[in-house]
Design an enzyme around this catalytic site. Structure first.
Site, mmCIF file in Angstrom:
data_model
loop_
_atom_site.group_PDB
_atom_site.id
_atom_site.type_symbol
_atom_site.label_atom_id
_atom_site.label_comp_id
_atom_site.label_asym_id
_atom_site.label_seq_id
_atom_site.Cartn_x
_atom_site.Cartn_y
_atom_site.Cartn_z
ATOM 1 N N GLU A 63 0.845 -1.407 0.046
ATOM 2 C CA GLU A 63 0.161 0.162 0.000
ATOM 3 C C GLU A 63 0.870 1.328 0.197
ATOM 4 O O GLU A 63 0.364 2.283 0.816
ATOM 5 C CB GLU A 63 -1.218 0.065 1.160
ATOM 6 C CG GLU A 63 -1.933 -1.124 1.123
ATOM 7 C CD GLU A 63 -2.925 -1.367 1.866
ATOM 8 O OE1 GLU A 63 -2.925 -0.631 3.118
ATOM 9 O OE2 GLU A 63 -3.927 -2.093 2.023
ATOM 10 N N GLU B 130 -6.758 -9.770 -3.154
ATOM 11 C CA GLU B 130 -7.580 -9.930 -1.809
ATOM 12 C C GLU B 130 -9.069 -9.388 -2.271
ATOM 13 O O GLU B 130 -9.778 -8.726 -1.580
ATOM 14 C CB GLU B 130 -7.078 -8.492 -0.975
ATOM 15 C CG GLU B 130 -5.617 -8.640 -0.593
ATOM 16 C CD GLU B 130 -5.134 -7.622 0.592
ATOM 17 O OE1 GLU B 130 -6.080 -6.833 1.050
ATOM 18 O OE2 GLU B 130 -3.842 -7.570 0.553
#
Ligand SMILES: *[C@@H]1O[C@H](CO)[C@@H](O)[C@H](O)[C@H]1NC(C)=O
Ligand SMILES: *[C@@H]1O[C@H](CO)[C@@H](O)[C@H](O)[C@H]1NC(C)=O
Ligand SMILES: *[C@@H]1O[C@H](CO)[C@@H](O)[C@H](O)[C@H]1NC(C)=O
Ligand SMILES: *[C@@H]1O[C@H](CO)[C@@H](O)[C@H](O)[C@H]1NC(C)=O
Ligand SMILES: *[C@@H]1O[C@H](CO)[C@@H](O)[C@H](O)[C@H]1NC(C)=O
Length: 555
Positions: free
Chosen positions: A330, A432
């Site tokens: 991220e 995910e």
């Protein structure tokens, strides 16, 4: 030209598949073209412009196309947009008045504003390609498609070679199925002969797919350890896994210097025992919230040395074990390490990881890239820019992770984003996948099916991981089953697609050429051939390729 080639492939496919079935399709074929370089001239519009073919943009729409500060932007007036259609939009954009700017396309209908249907990081003096799309909640008689600078600075926006192509649901499905048939399956011809080379007609053949090439899996948590029903349930379905939290720094080194890999080791034993591959998630997480408290306390050389030990410890212990490493999780949204170690922190992570295990496949992993285009931190071009920046620093990324935490998916946008990322020619994984619990369990199932079909049918997606680790208290956003492994709607979808995307058992006899042909999903196969009192077993693998696989068996 390109279309007719693809079309040729399509006809060949259907004719070979089922002899007598002549399918006809005269709808549009999806155009996967995408460009991420700024060009001196725009390319031709996709679909020859689609429904914008004879529709020039309004360059100075009164009132409605005005920015807050009074500037006009180009816009299209769109009549009669249909509910249920998937609209693919693309255009070329040039700006003046700034070196670069994030331009967002949005759509206003009578009922609603669709805040973002596509973005592009446009540059001064050359043409950049915006690709996106939308699906409506309700029909619209008159809508306005317009462009805005996301930081609201006044710049001049010019557009050219625009295209809006609607697909009905059925047409979209057809296109997906076409890609699945050509990219995820392959033709096979099995030749049966005796030792002298005489063809054997009428030999009985049974074929079973024993494993799947396409990695499709889910996150697991330590809750799977010692839980046999959970293990059985998982192993029956998936060939890939990722540990939800157990490899994260806060889990493996809660106190400085006291590493504890017990849970990760046990989970790795479980996946190894069932020939399941696993992603390594993650080495660093740029979000300070998930950085161990003791690390948050460090600066300068102390932090640098802790960071180096983390990479060395993890990657030497698990050398060759994990198929990917998410190195700097991220990094488009957070920058804990850059703040403390300088702007090259991430570059250094990748370099050190690469040195620790030169064969490791190093990934980036990010949210809100494919889920939406409203997040200015993680637009598709921002992601691409970051990857190129690391490459300029000398680090070559091995793969692109798209977290895929969806709420309401926008499929034309999702596909357009992947098209653009595919120009980097790196493996792309949905890492995910889940659907927000806010939509309720029924819609989680509906949207999950849309996202999975989209991922599996996109030729550039190499693997799909669900984010559905099961805990006694539930899951992160979406569970596939209840605590007794009874399917929820999302679980039904997964089971249905797992069945749909495998070849199952096929039986037949060899023809006058001693051959038997079929289309099979990529993977490993077991063949049993019988002819009179002779019989043989054999195995072959069916990896991705455009060619028919030929395989010979002697009896
Ligand atoms: C609106 O679109 C629908 C379906 O695309 C079509 O059947 C209809 O004739 C159109 N109406 C107008 C007024 O153009
Ligand atoms: C606006 O939304 C409502 C409710 O979804 C729908 O009935 C109506 O047709 C929409 N209006 C237009 C102009 O499409
Ligand atoms: C390591 O982790 C395991 C599993 O959580 C735990 O049982 C064990 O006590 C830990 N070991 C140490 C030395 O803290
Ligand atoms: C952070 O540093 C302070 C001062 O050295 C120390 O008292 C504290 O215990 C540290 N916190 C953690 C979580 O290590
Ligand atoms: C082929 O394998 C099956 C089980 O999969 C076995 O029953 C059979 O005996 C084998 N045949 C030969 C010729 O090895």
């Amino acid at each position: 030209m390109k279309h007719s080639l693809v079309f040729g492939g399509f006809w060949a496919f259907f004719i070979l598949l089922s002899g007598s079935l002549v399918a006809s399709y005269d709808g549009p074929l999806y155009d996967f073209s995408a460009y991420t370089e700024c060009k001196a001239q725009p390319e031709e519009p996709l679909y020859q412009g689609g429904i914008l073919k004879d529709e020039p943009p309004i360059m100075k729409p009164a009132i409605i196309g005005k920015t807050a500060t009074g500037f006009y932007t180009p816009a299209f007036l769109l009549k009669n947009l249909t509910l249920g259609n998937l609209y693919c939009f693309s255009t070329w954009i040039k700006i003046q008045g700034a070196n670069s700017a994030l331009i967002r396309a949005s759509l206003k209908t009578e009922n609603r504003t669709y805040n973002c249907i596509g973005t592009v990081l446009a540059k001064n003096g050359c043409w950049s390609f915006l690709k996106g799309g939308f699906v409506l909640d309700s029909p619209s008689n008159l809508a306005l498609l317009l462009f805005q600078n996301s930081d609201d600075k006044d710049i001049d926006i010019t557009i050219d070679s625009s295209s809006l192509q609607p697909f009905t649901d059925q047409e979209w499905r057809f296109n997906q199925q076409f890609m699945i048939n050509t990219q995820r399956k392959r033709a096979v011809t099995i030749h049966v002969s005796d030792q002298q080379g005489n063809r054997l007609q009428g030999a009985a053949i049974t074929i079973n797919q024993v494993s799947k090439d396409f990695p499709f899996g889910s996150a697991i948590a330590h809750t799977i350890l010692g839980n046999l029903p959970y293990q059985d349930w998982f192993v029956e379905r998936f060939n890939a896994a990722v540990f939800e939290n157990e490899l994260k720094w806060y889990a493996t080194e809660p106190d400085q210097g006291k590493t504890n890999y017990t849970l990760a080791d046990q989970m790795l034993e479980f996946v190894r025992g069932h020939q399941i591959i696993a992603r390594g998630h993650n080495i660093f997480w740029e979000d300070p919230k998930y950085t161990p408290a003791w690390v948050r306390n460090l600066t300068g050389p102390d932090l640098q040395s802790a960071v180096n030990s983390r990479i060395q410890s993890l990657m030497s212990k698990y050398k060759e074990e994990f198929i990917h490493w998410d190195v700097s999780n991220e990094m488009l949204h957070f920058d804990f390490y850059e703040q403390r170690l300088g702007p090259d922190a991430t570059l250094h992570f990748y370099e050190t990881a690469h040195q620790s295990d030169p064969l490791a496949t190093l990934f980036m992993n990010e949210f809100n890239v494919v889920e939406t285009c409203s997040d200015v931190k993680s637009t598709v071009d921002t992601y691409i820019e970051r990857i190129r920046e690391l490459e300029r620093g000398g680090m070559y990324m091995d793969g692109i992770g798209l977290e895929s935490h969806f709420t309401v998916p926008n499929l034309p946008l999702m596909r357009a984003v992947i098209d653009k990322l595919a120009t980097l020619r790196l493996p792309i994984w949905l890492t995910e996948v889940d659907i927000s619990s806010s939509v309720g369990k029924e819609l989680q199932g509906v949207y999950l099916e849309q996202v999975l079909r989209e991922g599996f049918s996109h030729p550039s997606v190499n693997g799909i991981m669900l984010w559905t680790a099961l805990h006694p208290k539930g899951c992160y956003e979406m569970c596939l089953t209840d605590e007794n492994f009874k399917n929820l709607p999302a679980g039904d979808v997964v089971d249905k697609l797992l069945k749909e995307w495998e070849s199952g058992e096929m039986k037949g006899v060899t023809d006058e050429h001693g051959s038997y042909s079929f289309y099979g999903f990529l993977g490993e196969y077991k063949v049993n051939v019988g002819y009179g009192d002779r019989a043989a077993n054999s195995t072959f693998s069916l990896p991705r390729s455009d060619e028919t696989k030929h395989f010979s068996i002697h009896l």
